[in-house]
Design an enzyme around this catalytic site. Sequence first.
Site, PDB file in Angstrom:
ATOM      1  N   ASP A   1      48.186 -16.054  -6.131  1.00  0.00           N
ATOM      2  CA  ASP A   1      49.261 -15.889  -5.160  1.00  0.00           C
ATOM      3  C   ASP A   1      49.152 -14.499  -4.521  1.00  0.00           C
ATOM      4  O   ASP A   1      48.597 -13.571  -5.121  1.00  0.00           O
ATOM      5  CB  ASP A   1      50.597 -16.064  -5.887  1.00  0.00           C
ATOM      6  CG  ASP A   1      51.778 -15.797  -4.993  1.00  0.00           C
ATOM      7  OD1 ASP A   1      51.810 -16.349  -3.875  1.00  0.00           O
ATOM      8  OD2 ASP A   1      52.671 -15.027  -5.406  1.00  0.00           O
TER       9      ASP A   1
ATOM     10  N   ASP B   1      51.992 -12.556  -2.196  1.00  0.00           N
ATOM     11  CA  ASP B   1      53.205 -11.739  -2.259  1.00  0.00           C
ATOM     12  C   ASP B   1      53.855 -11.837  -3.635  1.00  0.00           C
ATOM     13  O   ASP B   1      54.133 -12.926  -4.139  1.00  0.00           O
ATOM     14  CB  ASP B   1      54.206 -12.195  -1.192  1.00  0.00           C
ATOM     15  CG  ASP B   1      53.621 -12.124   0.217  1.00  0.00           C
ATOM     16  OD1 ASP B   1      52.468 -11.675   0.355  1.00  0.00           O
ATOM     17  OD2 ASP B   1      54.314 -12.527   1.169  1.00  0.00           O
TER      18      ASP B   1
END
Length: 355
Positions: A9, A11
Amino acid sequence: MSQKYLFIDRDGTLISEPPSDFQVDRFDKLAFEPEVIPVLLKLQKAGFKLVMITNQDGLGTQSFPQADFDGPHNLMMQIFTSQGVCFDEVLICPHLPADDCDCRKPKVKLVERYLAEQAMDSANSYVIGDRATDIQLADNMGITGLRYHRETLNWTMIGEQLTKRDRYAHVVRNTKETQIDVSVWLDREGNSKINTGVGFFDHMLDQIATHGGFRMEITVKGDLYIDDHHTVEDTGLALGEALKLALGDKRGICRFGFVLPMDECLARCALDISGRPHLEYKAEFTYQRVGDLSTEMIEHFFRSLSYTMGVTLHLKTKGKNDHHRVESLFKAFGRTLRQAIRVEGDTLPSSKGVL
């Protein structure tokens, strides 16, 4: 061998996620998570390939213009690249949850090509992210999810967890003659449990584990009412396969090994974990059996093992006592295997780039 991947991922995992609006849409909002770059470099050296996968709500709309995203994102990628961190792919879903698209995590549309048969090493690939949707994505992909958190599972912890060696394999081999179950742990010692129904053979297999510095469990039910041929042969095949699987991508192993004197015997063993099966064997015995093990089956065992393990193996012994001669072969092989499977780095020990 299939490839190990990390699906990461963006953010909240690679870079900090602004709590005000959850958008990195200005340069002053770009901040890397602690230790992310050195740990990713370490994981790359350990053989992982990196894929970034991120949901960017409403990207390209008035609420999140593409240009506002591109500036900080491109700078982030430039910094990663300048430090040696390379992502094979960057996968972005630009939709809102209300759009009910096929590509938003935890759905697997963006990663479908990795789910094809043998496209990735599912047992050693991971999703890393800070949200429950990242863990759900891992579940949907059939791999392990690691939920990132600065305190409970930060990048330093993830790096240690994913590079810690615990090489293990389990092989079950069933035929009309034998039912065999083999487990090996190359980075653990002691507590080996071996039961083939041939007592002296059990003792010899234990010599391999003891002097090899690893643990194994072997259970065999064979047609011993006929003789020990199938039991010994098939155990060699299953053990060789298990050792090969446990070695994995062979990254960092020493590859070669040599040794061993024992009492009046001198046993010589040379081993190359080469991927090219071959056995050179020289040993003479006075009697047809040592204990309940046929001496003619010793060569057959090592030939079977070297074939399924994919190793070049040279074995030779001289001495006066049959028991010592047999034991010297198994001890020498175990001691040589200890040297060859030891991990000393993170590169593949081959000029060809493959073993």
